[in-house]
Design a protein around this motif. Structure first.
Motif, PDB file in Angstrom:
ATOM      1  N   ALA A 133       0.675  -1.692   0.339  1.00 39.74           N
ATOM      2  CA  ALA A 133       0.204  -0.157  -0.307  1.00 39.74           C
ATOM      3  C   ALA A 133       1.047   1.343  -0.254  1.00 39.74           C
ATOM      4  O   ALA A 133       0.306   1.984  -0.857  1.00 39.74           O
ATOM      5  N   LEU A 134       1.787   1.093   1.093  1.00 42.92           N
ATOM      6  CA  LEU A 134       2.714   2.360   0.714  1.00 42.92           C
ATOM      7  C   LEU A 134       3.264   2.695  -0.246  1.00 42.92           C
ATOM      8  O   LEU A 134       3.654   3.665  -0.757  1.00 42.92           O
ATOM      9  N   TYR A 135       4.233   1.694  -1.275  1.00 39.89           N
ATOM     10  CA  TYR A 135       4.495   1.219  -2.419  1.00 39.89           C
ATOM     11  C   TYR A 135       3.295   2.657  -3.105  1.00 39.89           C
ATOM     12  O   TYR A 135       3.757   3.467  -4.548  1.00 39.89           O
ATOM     13  N   PHE A 136       2.580   1.699  -3.861  1.00 33.89           N
ATOM     14  CA  PHE A 136       0.817   2.548  -4.345  1.00 33.89           C
ATOM     15  C   PHE A 136       0.797   3.719  -4.316  1.00 33.89           C
ATOM     16  O   PHE A 136       1.064   5.289  -4.869  1.00 33.89           O
ATOM     17  N   LEU A 137       1.005   4.319  -2.986  1.00 36.69           N
ATOM     18  CA  LEU A 137       0.416   5.393  -2.759  1.00 36.69           C
ATOM     19  C   LEU A 137       1.605   6.455  -2.977  1.00 36.69           C
ATOM     20  O   LEU A 137       1.475   7.437  -3.823  1.00 36.69           O
ATOM     21  N   VAL A 138       3.308   6.251  -2.440  1.00 39.32           N
ATOM     22  CA  VAL A 138       4.211   7.206  -2.989  1.00 39.32           C
ATOM     23  C   VAL A 138       4.114   7.289  -4.271  1.00 39.32           C
ATOM     24  O   VAL A 138       4.586   7.816  -5.170  1.00 39.32           O
ATOM     25  N   ASP A 139       4.177   6.060  -5.201  1.00 41.44           N
ATOM     26  CA  ASP A 139       4.521   6.158  -6.449  1.00 41.44           C
ATOM     27  C   ASP A 139       3.129   7.306  -6.804  1.00 41.44           C
ATOM     28  O   ASP A 139       3.543   7.951  -8.629  1.00 41.44           O
ATOM     29  N   LEU A 140       2.252   7.028  -6.858  1.00 39.76           N
ATOM     30  CA  LEU A 140       0.856   7.702  -7.006  1.00 39.76           C
ATOM     31  C   LEU A 140       1.289   9.062  -7.342  1.00 39.76           C
ATOM     32  O   LEU A 140       0.951  10.207  -7.633  1.00 39.76           O
ATOM     33  N   LEU A 141       1.884   9.580  -5.802  1.00 41.85           N
ATOM     34  CA  LEU A 141       1.891  10.328  -5.167  1.00 41.85           C
ATOM     35  C   LEU A 141       3.344  11.743  -6.037  1.00 41.85           C
ATOM     36  O   LEU A 141       2.914  12.191  -7.348  1.00 41.85           O
ATOM     37  N   TRP A 142       3.861  10.314  -6.586  1.00 41.22           N
ATOM     38  CA  TRP A 142       5.381  10.812  -7.390  1.00 41.22           C
ATOM     39  C   TRP A 142       4.777  10.688  -9.003  1.00 41.22           C
ATOM     40  O   TRP A 142       5.393  12.140  -9.222  1.00 41.22           O
ATOM     41  N   ILE A 143       3.755  10.772 -10.019  1.00 45.68           N
ATOM     42  CA  ILE A 143       3.431  11.158 -10.860  1.00 45.68           C
ATOM     43  C   ILE A 143       2.460  12.169 -10.807  1.00 45.68           C
ATOM     44  O   ILE A 143       2.677  12.790 -11.792  1.00 45.68           O
ATOM     45  N   HIS A 160      -2.673   2.364 -11.004  1.00 44.04           N
ATOM     46  CA  HIS A 160      -2.091   2.302  -9.087  1.00 44.04           C
ATOM     47  C   HIS A 160      -3.864   2.742  -8.728  1.00 44.04           C
ATOM     48  O   HIS A 160      -4.263   2.270  -7.007  1.00 44.04           O
ATOM     49  N   ILE A 161      -4.781   3.737  -8.912  1.00 49.83           N
ATOM     50  CA  ILE A 161      -6.452   3.710  -7.866  1.00 49.83           C
ATOM     51  C   ILE A 161      -6.555   2.551  -7.569  1.00 49.83           C
ATOM     52  O   ILE A 161      -7.558   1.805  -6.619  1.00 49.83           O
ATOM     53  N   ALA A 162      -6.920   1.963  -8.936  1.00 49.73           N
ATOM     54  CA  ALA A 162      -7.965   0.822  -8.925  1.00 49.73           C
ATOM     55  C   ALA A 162      -6.199  -0.418  -7.993  1.00 49.73           C
ATOM     56  O   ALA A 162      -7.755  -1.046  -7.743  1.00 49.73           O
ATOM     57  N   THR A 163      -5.322  -0.784  -8.168  1.00 51.92           N
ATOM     58  CA  THR A 163      -4.553  -1.667  -7.092  1.00 51.92           C
ATOM     59  C   THR A 163      -5.014  -0.714  -6.833  1.00 51.92           C
ATOM     60  O   THR A 163      -5.243  -1.488  -4.858  1.00 51.92           O
ATOM     61  N   LEU A 164      -4.968   0.082  -5.337  1.00 46.89           N
ATOM     62  CA  LEU A 164      -5.547   0.209  -4.280  1.00 46.89           C
ATOM     63  C   LEU A 164      -6.466  -0.254  -3.869  1.00 46.89           C
ATOM     64  O   LEU A 164      -7.051  -0.266  -2.865  1.00 46.89           O
ATOM     65  N   LEU A 165      -7.818   0.002  -4.149  1.00 49.66           N
ATOM     66  CA  LEU A 165      -8.549  -0.253  -4.067  1.00 49.66           C
ATOM     67  C   LEU A 165      -8.946  -2.536  -4.414  1.00 49.66           C
ATOM     68  O   LEU A 165      -9.178  -2.961  -3.439  1.00 49.66           O
ATOM     69  N   SER A 241     -21.075 -13.117  -0.479  1.00 50.50           N
ATOM     70  CA  SER A 241     -22.634 -12.773  -0.424  1.00 50.50           C
ATOM     71  C   SER A 241     -23.333 -13.497   0.290  1.00 50.50           C
ATOM     72  O   SER A 241     -24.567 -13.163   0.223  1.00 50.50           O
ATOM     73  N   GLN A 242     -23.652 -14.867   0.347  1.00 44.56           N
ATOM     74  CA  GLN A 242     -24.528 -15.654   0.901  1.00 44.56           C
ATOM     75  C   GLN A 242     -24.398 -15.699   2.286  1.00 44.56           C
ATOM     76  O   GLN A 242     -25.666 -15.334   2.703  1.00 44.56           O
ATOM     77  N   LYS A 243     -23.141 -15.078   2.974  1.00 43.73           N
ATOM     78  CA  LYS A 243     -23.525 -15.108   4.433  1.00 43.73           C
ATOM     79  C   LYS A 243     -23.614 -14.074   5.081  1.00 43.73           C
ATOM     80  O   LYS A 243     -24.732 -13.535   6.073  1.00 43.73           O
ATOM     81  N   MET A 244     -23.655 -12.309   4.066  1.00 44.13           N
ATOM     82  CA  MET A 244     -24.436 -11.390   3.814  1.00 44.13           C
ATOM     83  C   MET A 244     -26.040 -11.486   3.594  1.00 44.13           C
ATOM     84  O   MET A 244     -26.933 -10.708   4.020  1.00 44.13           O
ATOM     85  N   GLY A 245     -26.083 -12.245   2.596  1.00 44.01           N
ATOM     86  CA  GLY A 245     -27.911 -12.111   2.449  1.00 44.01           C
ATOM     87  C   GLY A 245     -27.890 -11.663   0.479  1.00 44.01           C
ATOM     88  O   GLY A 245     -29.230 -11.293   0.634  1.00 44.01           O
ATOM     89  N   TYR A 246     -27.065 -11.049   0.314  1.00 38.75           N
ATOM     90  CA  TYR A 246     -26.985 -10.039  -0.129  1.00 38.75           C
ATOM     91  C   TYR A 246     -25.231 -10.040  -1.464  1.00 38.75           C
ATOM     92  O   TYR A 246     -24.298  -9.543  -0.599  1.00 38.75           O
ATOM     93  N   TYR A 247     -25.794  -9.487  -3.018  1.00 38.88           N
ATOM     94  CA  TYR A 247     -24.875 -10.018  -3.700  1.00 38.88           C
ATOM     95  C   TYR A 247     -23.702  -8.312  -3.628  1.00 38.88           C
ATOM     96  O   TYR A 247     -22.148  -8.402  -4.499  1.00 38.88           O
ATOM     97  N   LEU A 248     -24.694  -7.429  -3.256  1.00 34.91           N
ATOM     98  CA  LEU A 248     -23.735  -6.284  -4.013  1.00 34.91           C
ATOM     99  C   LEU A 248     -22.737  -5.852  -3.249  1.00 34.91           C
ATOM    100  O   LEU A 248     -23.695  -4.985  -1.998  1.00 34.91           O
ATOM    101  N   ASN A 249     -22.030  -6.085  -2.291  1.00 39.55           N
ATOM    102  CA  ASN A 249     -21.335  -6.275  -1.619  1.00 39.55           C
ATOM    103  C   ASN A 249     -19.699  -5.267  -2.169  1.00 39.55           C
ATOM    104  O   ASN A 249     -19.386  -5.595  -2.764  1.00 39.55           O
ATOM    105  N   VAL A 250     -19.394  -5.300  -0.862  1.00 43.61           N
ATOM    106  CA  VAL A 250     -18.107  -4.613  -0.925  1.00 43.61           C
ATOM    107  C   VAL A 250     -16.869  -5.853  -2.185  1.00 43.61           C
ATOM    108  O   VAL A 250     -15.713  -5.050  -2.314  1.00 43.61           O
ATOM    109  N   GLU A 251     -16.797  -6.873  -1.103  1.00 44.40           N
ATOM    110  CA  GLU A 251     -16.739  -8.349  -1.703  1.00 44.40           C
ATOM    111  C   GLU A 251     -16.584  -8.029  -3.791  1.00 44.40           C
ATOM    112  O   GLU A 251     -15.957  -8.961  -4.572  1.00 44.40           O
ATOM    113  N   ILE A 252     -18.080  -7.677  -4.272  1.00 44.57           N
ATOM    114  CA  ILE A 252     -17.378  -7.749  -5.696  1.00 44.57           C
ATOM    115  C   ILE A 252     -16.589  -6.348  -6.365  1.00 44.57           C
ATOM    116  O   ILE A 252     -16.280  -6.637  -7.527  1.00 44.57           O
TER     117      ILE A 252
END
Length: 289
Positions: A133-143, A160-165, A241-252
């Motif tokens: 995480a530190l590497y991608f943040l530093v490299d993102l700020l550098w660019i 880099h933004i997609a990678t941090l997600l 998703s089965q544990k939460m009861g819905y498919y639209l969650n952060v894991e998607i």
């Protein structure tokens, strides 16, 4: 007598200047503003940003759509070279930490019901995650601060933004081994020598080894490991998703981004293979060496 020495009436020079360069209709003014805006955009957007990704790392004959032997030549550039060496140095401990989180004996001896995730130990995950995480943040700020240190700043910023997600998936950084080889090909072969036909003693061996490692990691990681990981990532999302009861969650986020990267990897591989095939069909048109 007119001011210009003739016998006729004087020419209204000032009134002509006003008609030509002074007053304009609203439509003429709007059209001129649009033309200026277009020319400004064409000047402000460097050609590098519009260059296909494959041309950043391979010599390409645009007219025949052919990848030529060797790599593009690179002149000394302090901003780019400093950024390249930063990546070459910082990525090494991150790659080592990634390797330390896997049980490699189990990886190559998976049983029928076991998946790649069973070989993941996560013993060094906390340190690995923090460094990544530190590497991608530093490299993102550098660019962001010095965009000219890379050829396509907009593309890499988005990456880099997609990678941090996507960093929620602990295996993603595996591909950085291939990224390291990609940068090393440029740094250690600025003259653009074709790696398979030159004979430059130690330099030749070094260039060839980096090229071999680059293609091994490209095929092994981007074309084999990534598609295999897709099944585990989908299963992880469905289970959560089965544990939460819905498919639209952060894991998607993980399956969406991972499938996008898989598609891009196959597209880049297809483009590279097809351009290589076109080269071998037309290699008689190009001088050897």
């Amino acid at each position: 007598m007119s001011a210009n020495g003739g016998g006729g009436p004087s020419t209204p020079v000032k009134s002509q200047e006003k008609q030509e360069g002074g007053f304009k209709s609203p439509f003429q003014s709007l059209q001129k503003l649009r033309q200026r805006h277009r020319s400004r955009r064409s000047r402000s957007a460097p050609p590098k940003l519009r260059t296909p990704l494959i041309e950043h790392h391979f010599r390409v004959d645009r007219e025949r759509r052919v990848v030529l032997p060797g790599v593009p030549k690179h002149e000394d550039d302090w901003y780019r070279d400093t950024h390249d060496f930063f990546n070459l140095i910082v990525l090494i401990p991150i790659i080592v930490l990634d390797v330390m989180n896997w049980n490699w004996e189990k990886m190559f001896r998976l049983k029928k019901k076991e998946t790649i995730s069973d070989a993941w130990t996560g013993e060094w995950f906390d340190l690995f995650f923090a460094c990544t995480a530190l590497y991608f943040l530093v490299d993102l700020l550098w660019i962001l601060v010095i965009p000219k240190c890379v050829k396509s700043p907009a593309t890499i910023i988005q990456h880099h933004i997609a990678t941090l997600l996507y960093i929620l998936v602990p295996y993603y950084i595996t591909v950085e081994l291939n990224t390291w080889c990609l940068i090393a090909r440029r740094v250690f072969n600025k003259a653009g020598f074709p790696p398979w036909i030159i004979d430059l003693s130690f330099v030749s061996i070094r260039i060839k080894l980096i090229s071999i490692l680059f293609y091994i990691t490209w095929i092994g990681i981007r074309c084999i490991l990534y598609p295999l990981m897709m099944g585990w990532i989908l299963n992880r999302w469905l289970t959560q998703s089965q544990k939460m009861g819905y498919y639209l969650n952060v894991e998607i986020i993980s399956p969406i981004l991972h499938s996008t990267f898989c598609i891009l990897n196959f597209k880049w591989t297809y483009d590279l293979i097809m351009s290589k095939i076109r080269y071998y069909k037309k290699r008689s048109l190009y001088p050897k060496g």
